[in-house]
Design a protein around this motif. Structure first.
Motif, short mmCIF file in Angstrom:
data_model
loop_
_atom_site.label_atom_id
_atom_site.label_comp_id
_atom_site.label_asym_id
_atom_site.label_seq_id
_atom_site.Cartn_x
_atom_site.Cartn_y
_atom_site.Cartn_z
N LYS A 1 -55.67 61.00 20.25
CA LYS A 1 -55.70 59.78 19.46
C LYS A 1 -57.01 59.66 18.69
O LYS A 1 -57.01 59.29 17.50
CB LYS A 1 -55.49 58.55 20.35
N ALA A 2 -58.12 59.95 19.35
CA ALA A 2 -59.42 59.88 18.68
C ALA A 2 -59.49 60.85 17.50
O ALA A 2 -60.08 60.56 16.46
CB ALA A 2 -60.55 60.19 19.66
N TRP A 3 -58.85 62.00 17.64
CA TRP A 3 -58.89 63.00 16.59
C TRP A 3 -57.95 62.69 15.42
O TRP A 3 -58.34 62.82 14.26
CB TRP A 3 -58.53 64.37 17.16
N GLY A 4 -56.73 62.20 15.73
CA GLY A 4 -55.75 62.14 14.66
C GLY A 4 -55.13 60.81 14.34
O GLY A 4 -54.49 60.68 13.27
N SER A 5 -55.28 59.78 15.19
CA SER A 5 -54.53 58.55 14.89
C SER A 5 -55.29 57.26 15.19
O SER A 5 -54.74 56.18 14.96
CB SER A 5 -53.22 58.54 15.69
N ALA A 6 -56.51 57.34 15.70
CA ALA A 6 -57.27 56.12 15.97
C ALA A 6 -57.66 55.44 14.66
O ALA A 6 -57.88 56.09 13.64
CB ALA A 6 -58.52 56.44 16.79
N CYS A 7 -57.75 54.13 14.68
CA CYS A 7 -58.08 53.37 13.48
C CYS A 7 -59.58 53.29 13.28
O CYS A 7 -60.34 52.99 14.21
CB CYS A 7 -57.50 51.96 13.56
N THR A 8 -60.02 53.58 12.06
CA THR A 8 -61.43 53.45 11.67
C THR A 8 -61.48 52.48 10.49
O THR A 8 -61.62 52.88 9.34
CB THR A 8 -62.01 54.81 11.26
N GLY A 9 -61.33 51.20 10.81
CA GLY A 9 -61.18 50.20 9.77
C GLY A 9 -59.71 50.04 9.44
O GLY A 9 -58.88 49.86 10.32
N VAL A 10 -59.38 50.13 8.16
CA VAL A 10 -57.99 49.95 7.73
C VAL A 10 -57.20 51.25 7.80
O VAL A 10 -55.97 51.24 7.73
CB VAL A 10 -57.93 49.38 6.30
N GLN A 11 -57.88 52.39 7.93
CA GLN A 11 -57.21 53.68 8.02
C GLN A 11 -57.04 54.08 9.48
O GLN A 11 -57.92 53.80 10.31
CB GLN A 11 -57.99 54.75 7.27
N CYS A 12 -55.94 54.72 9.79
CA CYS A 12 -55.66 55.15 11.16
C CYS A 12 -55.40 56.66 11.19
O CYS A 12 -54.31 57.10 11.56
CB CYS A 12 -54.48 54.37 11.74
#
Length: 284
Positions: A59-70
């Motif tokens: 999840k941290a590598w490919g799908s976690a949210c960093t603001g509005v982008q996930c």
């Protein structure tokens, strides 16, 4: 027990205690990243994961949210790779040339020039933010990976010059003079004689520059754009993105992903770093 054995026992005990003290945070990060949400709620900080899982890492590598982008840390990681590799190589190459000139091809005012360059080693990073922003704007590379790379190259030149100049001072001048008598010029001497003797300080500089540039946050957050942010900025955005439930396992996995390249470099080349640093420490 003899006094010598007792002293050794005390020494080893102290070393193990200090090692444990520094490694406990890494242990907590690693074990937390391998736990799921249920284990985080029911376990404690130092407990081992009962059913280790890599879900938090994925999840941290490919799908976690960093603001509005996930999209996780993946785009930030590749931005850092694209920026760091040429920045490290260019700053090291320029520093080696500067050190070569300032130690073996001295000219009038070279010592004064070197003294002014040393100011760059101790100058606070915040001082260059505004003028560097203007320069990047004039060059048309503001808010881009290449602009950020240029910033790190320029910021790294004073340190790399210092490393190489202090190391080259210890090389015998007779080598340069003998090569000149044989007809070798500036570039041939540098390529055939100086560079082959530079491996210790070369490794030091590469590791030093890689670590500084990869871990930098200030330049990354100031000079990058929406699509050019390095991994340190991505990690900060991920950790500060609010959600209904705080996923500490994902945060820890993300922090380890961001730290893995520098950990790998020091594990593989750490002993060469110490050797090279001491090789140039008593010269100049």
């Amino acid at each position: 027990m003899s006094r010598l054995n007792f002293h050794r026992l005390v020494l080893w005990t102290m070393l193990l205690l200090f090692a444990a003290w520094f490694l406990v945070p890494l242990y907590v990060m690693l074990t937390t990243s391998l736990k799921d949400a249920e284990q985080l709620r029911t376990g404690n900080l130092l407990s081992l994961p009962t059913a280790p899982t890599l879900d938090a890492w994925f999840k941290a590598w490919g799908s976690a949210c960093t603001g509005v982008q996930c999209e996780g840390l993946k785009p930030f990681f590749w931005n850092s790779i694209v920026m760091v590799v040429p920045a490290v190589l260019l700053s090291t190459l320029i520093g080696s040339l500067n050190g070569y000139v300032l130690s073996k091809w001295k000219f009038r005012g070279s010592e004064t020039l070197f003294a002014f360059m040393l100011f760059g080693v101790f100058m606070p990073m915040q001082v260059v933010l505004l003028p560097m922003s203007q320069v990047l704007g004039w060059l048309g590379v503001a808010s881009s990976v290449w602009g950020l790379m240029l910033v790190h190259v320029v910021a790294g030149i004073p340190s790399t010059t210092l490393f190489f100049r202090n190391y080259y001072i210890g090389l015998p001048d007779e080598l340069i003079k003998a090569a000149q008598l044989d007809g070798a010029g500036f570039w041939m001497i540098f390529r055939r004689i100086v560079l082959p003797l530079s491996l210790p300080i070369l490794v030091v500089t590469l590791i030093w520059q890689f670590t500084n540039i990869w871990n930098d946050f200030l330049y990354g957050v100031v000079f990058s754009g929406a699509d050019s942010k390095p991994i340190t900025v991505g990690l900060n955005n991920l950790a500060n993105t609010s959600s209904a439930v705080k996923e500490y396992n994902v945060d820890m996995a993300a922090a380890l992903i961001a730290a893995l390249p520098t950990l790998f470099v020091y594990v593989v080349a750490g002993k060469y770093f110490v050797r090279g640093l001491t090789a140039g420490a008593v010269k100049g």
